[in-house]
Design a protein around this motif. Structure first.
Motif, mmCIF file in Angstrom:
data_model
loop_
_atom_site.group_PDB
_atom_site.id
_atom_site.type_symbol
_atom_site.label_atom_id
_atom_site.label_comp_id
_atom_site.label_asym_id
_atom_site.label_seq_id
_atom_site.Cartn_x
_atom_site.Cartn_y
_atom_site.Cartn_z
ATOM 1 N N LYS A 99 0.872 -1.367 0.013
ATOM 2 C CA LYS A 99 0.128 0.167 -0.003
ATOM 3 C C LYS A 99 0.768 1.126 0.087
ATOM 4 O O LYS A 99 0.387 2.263 -0.628
ATOM 5 C CB LYS A 99 -0.912 -0.008 1.032
ATOM 6 N N ALA A 100 2.052 1.147 0.621
ATOM 7 C CA ALA A 100 2.836 2.269 0.535
ATOM 8 C C ALA A 100 3.291 2.801 -0.963
ATOM 9 O O ALA A 100 3.765 3.964 -0.951
ATOM 10 C CB ALA A 100 4.061 2.187 1.354
ATOM 11 N N THR A 101 3.282 1.812 -1.944
ATOM 12 C CA THR A 101 3.627 2.239 -3.403
ATOM 13 C C THR A 101 2.634 2.821 -4.161
ATOM 14 O O THR A 101 2.734 3.076 -5.125
ATOM 15 C CB THR A 101 4.053 0.892 -3.965
ATOM 16 N N VAL A 102 1.295 2.755 -3.437
ATOM 17 C CA VAL A 102 0.261 3.086 -4.314
ATOM 18 C C VAL A 102 -0.192 4.735 -4.079
ATOM 19 O O VAL A 102 -0.301 5.129 -3.008
ATOM 20 C CB VAL A 102 -1.192 2.410 -3.554
ATOM 21 N N PRO A 103 -0.171 5.241 -5.439
ATOM 22 C CA PRO A 103 -0.083 6.663 -5.229
ATOM 23 C C PRO A 103 -1.488 7.340 -4.686
ATOM 24 O O PRO A 103 -2.389 6.414 -4.740
ATOM 25 C CB PRO A 103 0.157 7.210 -6.721
ATOM 26 N N LYS A 104 -1.530 8.512 -4.062
ATOM 27 C CA LYS A 104 -2.727 8.831 -3.540
ATOM 28 C C LYS A 104 -3.673 9.422 -4.508
ATOM 29 O O LYS A 104 -4.960 9.163 -4.518
ATOM 30 C CB LYS A 104 -2.685 9.989 -2.585
ATOM 31 N N LYS A 105 -3.170 9.875 -5.599
ATOM 32 C CA LYS A 105 -3.942 10.432 -6.615
ATOM 33 C C LYS A 105 -3.681 9.633 -7.990
ATOM 34 O O LYS A 105 -2.458 9.380 -7.976
ATOM 35 C CB LYS A 105 -3.699 11.903 -7.121
ATOM 36 N N ARG A 106 -4.484 9.296 -8.763
ATOM 37 C CA ARG A 106 -4.123 8.509 -10.202
ATOM 38 C C ARG A 106 -3.597 9.500 -11.310
ATOM 39 O O ARG A 106 -4.146 10.625 -11.624
ATOM 40 C CB ARG A 106 -5.209 7.850 -10.397
ATOM 41 N N ALA A 107 -2.631 9.215 -11.773
ATOM 42 C CA ALA A 107 -2.136 9.688 -12.861
ATOM 43 C C ALA A 107 -2.947 9.384 -14.216
ATOM 44 O O ALA A 107 -3.061 8.139 -14.135
ATOM 45 C CB ALA A 107 -0.540 9.958 -12.993
ATOM 46 N N TYR A 108 -3.187 10.125 -15.095
ATOM 47 C CA TYR A 108 -3.868 9.740 -16.145
ATOM 48 C C TYR A 108 -3.057 8.941 -17.110
ATOM 49 O O TYR A 108 -1.952 9.257 -17.515
ATOM 50 C CB TYR A 108 -4.487 10.805 -16.910
ATOM 51 N N VAL A 109 -3.594 7.715 -17.357
ATOM 52 C CA VAL A 109 -2.906 6.819 -18.147
ATOM 53 C C VAL A 109 -3.749 6.367 -19.425
ATOM 54 O O VAL A 109 -4.932 5.798 -19.105
ATOM 55 C CB VAL A 109 -2.522 5.415 -17.706
ATOM 56 N N ALA A 110 -3.522 6.801 -20.555
ATOM 57 C CA ALA A 110 -4.205 6.530 -21.798
ATOM 58 C C ALA A 110 -4.494 5.178 -21.979
ATOM 59 O O ALA A 110 -3.372 4.504 -21.688
ATOM 60 C CB ALA A 110 -3.792 7.175 -22.885
ATOM 61 N N PRO A 111 -5.405 4.614 -22.457
ATOM 62 C CA PRO A 111 -5.523 3.292 -22.770
ATOM 63 C C PRO A 111 -4.493 2.836 -23.821
ATOM 64 O O PRO A 111 -4.260 3.482 -24.766
ATOM 65 C CB PRO A 111 -6.943 3.135 -23.506
ATOM 66 N N THR A 112 -3.814 1.514 -23.675
ATOM 67 C CA THR A 112 -2.614 1.149 -24.561
ATOM 68 C C THR A 112 -3.349 0.369 -25.528
ATOM 69 O O THR A 112 -2.799 -0.331 -26.471
ATOM 70 C CB THR A 112 -1.787 0.625 -23.944
ATOM 71 N N ASP A 113 -4.328 -0.183 -25.235
ATOM 72 C CA ASP A 113 -5.413 -1.304 -26.148
ATOM 73 C C ASP A 113 -5.803 -0.710 -27.325
ATOM 74 O O ASP A 113 -6.697 0.137 -27.162
ATOM 75 C CB ASP A 113 -6.310 -1.886 -25.330
ATOM 76 N N ARG A 114 -5.268 -0.936 -28.526
ATOM 77 C CA ARG A 114 -5.799 -0.287 -29.842
ATOM 78 C C ARG A 114 -7.262 -0.797 -30.190
ATOM 79 O O ARG A 114 -8.029 0.113 -30.892
ATOM 80 C CB ARG A 114 -5.144 -0.769 -30.989
ATOM 81 N N ASN A 115 -7.926 -1.686 -29.555
ATOM 82 C CA ASN A 115 -9.074 -2.243 -29.849
ATOM 83 C C ASN A 115 -9.998 -1.740 -28.801
ATOM 84 O O ASN A 115 -11.324 -1.987 -29.049
ATOM 85 C CB ASN A 115 -9.130 -3.738 -29.893
#
Length: 136
Positions: free
Chosen positions: A82-98
């Motif tokens: 849990k110490a490695t989980v960021p408090k806020k999520r950084a936006y990550v664009a979907p990498t799945d082309r479909n």
């Protein structure tokens, strides 16, 4: 004696964010939900949107049934540090082309492809009936 659960750091879990490789963090536990993507009642996009963060709030907000909670055990693969989980999520664009976040558009196109020919056929039938009445 049961072995200790596998421990993951957030960066290990967050890279599993595709339709064919999807892991979620819920209440500090890591789940590989890849086999459940097509069967999830909310659709695969709901699960993909919950990757790359602690999805506990998302999971709890929906109000999952006891059966859903029991089913989760089938996909459990370990614990997250849990110490490695960021408090806020950084936006990550979907990498799945479909990946299509708006399947509604696909649905509308399919409906129109079905309805438009029926409407044209119906209009042709009406015009034919009308012209037969006029000529008789």
């Amino acid at each position: 004696m049961a072995s200790d659960p596998k421990r993951f750091v957030f960066s290990e879990v967050s890279v599993h964010n595709k339709t064919k490789d999807c892991w979620l963090i819920i209440e500090g536990k890591v789940y590989d939900v890849t086999p459940f993507m097509e069967d999830h009642p909310g659709g695969d996009e709901v699960l993909l949107a919950a990757t790359g963060k602690d999805a506990t709030d998302d999971f709890e907000d929906v109000g999952h049934s006891d059966d859903a909670r029991d089913l989760m055990q089938k996909y459990y693969i370990g614990e997250v540090d849990k110490a490695t989980v960021p408090k806020k999520r950084a936006y990550v664009a979907p990498t799945d082309r479909n990946y299509n976040p708006d399947k509604t558009q696909d649905f509308i196109v399919k409906i129109l492809q079905f309805i438009v020919p029926l409407v044209i056929l119906g209009l042709a039938f009406v015009v034919r009936s009308y012209t037969k009445e006029k000529s008789a």
